[in-house]
Scaffold this motif. Structure first.
Motif, short mmCIF file in Angstrom:
data_model
loop_
_atom_site.label_atom_id
_atom_site.label_comp_id
_atom_site.label_asym_id
_atom_site.label_seq_id
_atom_site.Cartn_x
_atom_site.Cartn_y
_atom_site.Cartn_z
N PRO A 95 51.73 6.60 6.66
CA PRO A 95 52.25 7.62 5.53
C PRO A 95 51.25 8.69 5.39
CG PRO A 95 52.23 5.62 4.44
CD PRO A 95 52.06 5.31 6.12
N VAL A 96 51.62 9.67 4.98
CA VAL A 96 50.51 10.98 4.74
C VAL A 96 50.64 11.35 3.35
CG1 VAL A 96 49.81 13.19 5.31
CG2 VAL A 96 50.58 11.61 7.30
N ARG A 97 49.35 11.41 2.82
CA ARG A 97 49.67 11.92 1.36
C ARG A 97 48.68 13.18 1.42
NH1 ARG A 97 49.53 9.64 -4.05
NH2 ARG A 97 49.86 11.51 -5.40
N ALA A 98 49.35 14.20 0.91
CA ALA A 98 48.38 15.46 0.70
C ALA A 98 48.73 16.20 -0.48
CB ALA A 98 49.20 16.57 1.93
N GLY A 99 47.90 15.90 -1.43
CA GLY A 99 48.10 16.28 -2.81
C GLY A 99 49.21 15.57 -3.35
N ARG A 100 50.22 16.44 -3.84
CA ARG A 100 51.23 15.84 -4.69
C ARG A 100 52.41 15.40 -3.48
NH1 ARG A 100 49.26 20.08 -7.26
NH2 ARG A 100 49.17 19.95 -9.78
N PHE A 101 52.07 15.64 -2.28
CA PHE A 101 53.22 15.45 -1.17
C PHE A 101 52.77 13.94 -0.63
CE2 PHE A 101 53.04 19.82 -1.87
CZ PHE A 101 54.46 20.21 -2.12
N MET A 142 47.52 23.48 0.98
CA MET A 142 47.50 24.77 0.45
C MET A 142 48.90 25.14 -0.55
SD MET A 142 46.12 27.68 3.13
CE MET A 142 46.76 27.01 4.72
N LEU A 143 49.57 24.56 -0.25
CA LEU A 143 50.92 24.41 -1.15
C LEU A 143 50.75 23.66 -2.27
CD1 LEU A 143 54.05 25.12 -1.63
CD2 LEU A 143 54.63 23.06 -0.37
N ASN A 145 47.62 23.51 -3.58
CA ASN A 145 46.88 24.36 -4.44
C ASN A 145 47.69 25.24 -5.25
OD1 ASN A 145 44.74 22.96 -3.59
ND2 ASN A 145 44.07 24.52 -1.96
N MET A 146 48.74 25.74 -4.47
CA MET A 146 49.67 26.67 -5.44
C MET A 146 50.23 26.21 -6.50
SD MET A 146 51.46 28.84 -2.10
CE MET A 146 52.04 30.09 -2.70
N ILE A 147 50.57 25.11 -6.35
CA ILE A 147 51.37 24.48 -7.35
C ILE A 147 50.26 24.30 -8.78
CG2 ILE A 147 52.46 22.27 -8.42
CD1 ILE A 147 53.43 22.02 -5.40
N SER A 148 49.00 23.82 -8.14
CA SER A 148 47.89 23.57 -9.35
C SER A 148 47.79 25.09 -10.09
CB SER A 148 46.65 22.99 -8.72
OG SER A 148 46.96 21.99 -8.05
N ALA A 149 48.13 26.15 -9.25
CA ALA A 149 47.72 27.56 -10.00
C ALA A 149 48.81 27.94 -10.56
CB ALA A 149 47.37 28.30 -8.97
N GLU A 150 49.88 26.95 -10.74
CA GLU A 150 51.20 27.56 -11.26
C GLU A 150 51.82 28.78 -10.69
OE1 GLU A 150 50.43 27.69 -15.70
OE2 GLU A 150 50.22 25.44 -15.87
N GLU A 151 51.71 28.82 -9.40
CA GLU A 151 52.53 29.89 -8.81
C GLU A 151 54.03 29.37 -8.38
OE1 GLU A 151 50.23 31.64 -5.46
OE2 GLU A 151 48.32 30.84 -6.30
N ASN A 152 54.80 30.24 -8.33
CA ASN A 152 56.22 29.95 -8.26
C ASN A 152 56.97 31.09 -7.31
OD1 ASN A 152 58.74 29.10 -8.31
ND2 ASN A 152 58.96 29.11 -10.43
#
Length: 293
Positions: A95-101, A142-143, A145-152
């Motif tokens: 399994p791969v962990r990439a941040g929240r994924f 990178m996705l 990171n966008m979530i952390s920055a509250e981008e939508n």
């Protein structure tokens, strides 16, 4: 194949990186001979091994004949020892962990961590599309990171979606529809199947498209574009990608070998984008491009 253990025939190809990915794509999605599993392995600077498993020697030979390889490409077919090779090919992809994924196969369903909000099940078969390759993981980070920055971003495109992992991840993270396109009809089918397994089938709109030459992309603009392809095609698509970005839109560029990212970056900067390279992952560099307002 219903037997747990059998002796498949392995088709092994040793070649340079760009051709290796093209061959793995052909064997994984286009091969009518029926590859049981396809894997791709790094083998030093600039070269890789592609391994495809078949239940008969005739099927392996037919697949090899369909590839039309030049004489300079090293390849051979051999029968492998008596093992459960399909299970091994799947269990060999952890399994791969990439941040929240968290990206996993069914064989690792019991390993899903409690603190991973976005899980995506992708079965082994085409390694480049499972999230285990540094290029896909770079996009997911990178996705994250966008979530952390509250981008939508409201309008999202996964260009060259492959198995659909990035489209599915974005649909889960943002809770909105994502357009996924690929030149390969089988890739579009696999994306739809994986979206159904992930519970986001209603959010993934998958279409066959050769780059931006398709009605579904005509005159469209996006707030976020994933383009996890290869350096050469990315540079060729740079003008179209720049046009398809909305003001302040972002593009995540991946599939770029470390030594090629400056050239790819310069190509997109010439289109007016601001480019930021990301940390290298296993010899691959992803780029974040931003279009000015």
């Amino acid at each position: 194949m219903t037997q747990a253990n059998f002796q498949p025939y392995g088709l092994f190809i040793h070649t340079h990186n760009d051709l290796a990915f093209e061959l793995s794509d052909q064997l994984g999605f286009e091969d009518e001979a029926g590859a049981l599993a396809v894997s791709i392995f790094e083998d030093g600077p600039g070269t890789m091994h592609v391994q495809a498993l078949f239940d008969t020697e005739a099927a392996a030979e037919a697949a090899l004949a369909n590839l039309s390889l030049g004489d300079e490409v090293e390849r051979f077919i051999t029968q492998l020892p008596d093992e459960d090779w399909v299970s091994l090919s799947q269990s060999g992809l952890p399994p791969v962990r990439a941040g929240r994924f968290f990206i996993y196969g069914q064989h690792d369903a019991d390993k899903i961590p409690d603190d991973a909000p976005y899980t995506v099940r992708i079965e082994a078969g085409l390694a480049f599309g499972t999230g285990h390759h540094g290029t896909t993981k770079g996009c997911l980070l990178m996705l994250d990171n966008m979530i952390s920055a509250e981008e939508n971003p409201k309008r999202v495109l996964d260009l060259g979606c492959g198995a659909g992992i990035l489209a599915i991840a974005a649909a889960k993270a943002f809770g909105r529809a994502v357009l996924a396109t690929d030149i390969d009809p089988d890739a579009v089918m696999v994306t739809q199947q994986n979206a159904d397994v992930a519970g986001v089938a209603g959010l993934i709109d998958a279409h066959i498209a050769d780059g931006f030459n398709a009605p579904v992309l005509r005159d469209q603009q996006f707030d976020l574009i994933f383009a996890n392809i290869l350096a050469g095609p990315l540079m060729g698509l740079a003008p179209d990608i720049a046009r398809a970005l909305a003001p302040n839109g972002k593009v995540i560029l991946s599939g770029i070998l470390d030594e090629l990212w400056p050239e790819v970056s310069a190509t997109f900067e010439a289109q007016g984008l601001t480019i930021t390279p990301q940390p290298t992952l296993s010899g691959w560099t992803s780029l974040l491009g931003v279009k000015p307002a």
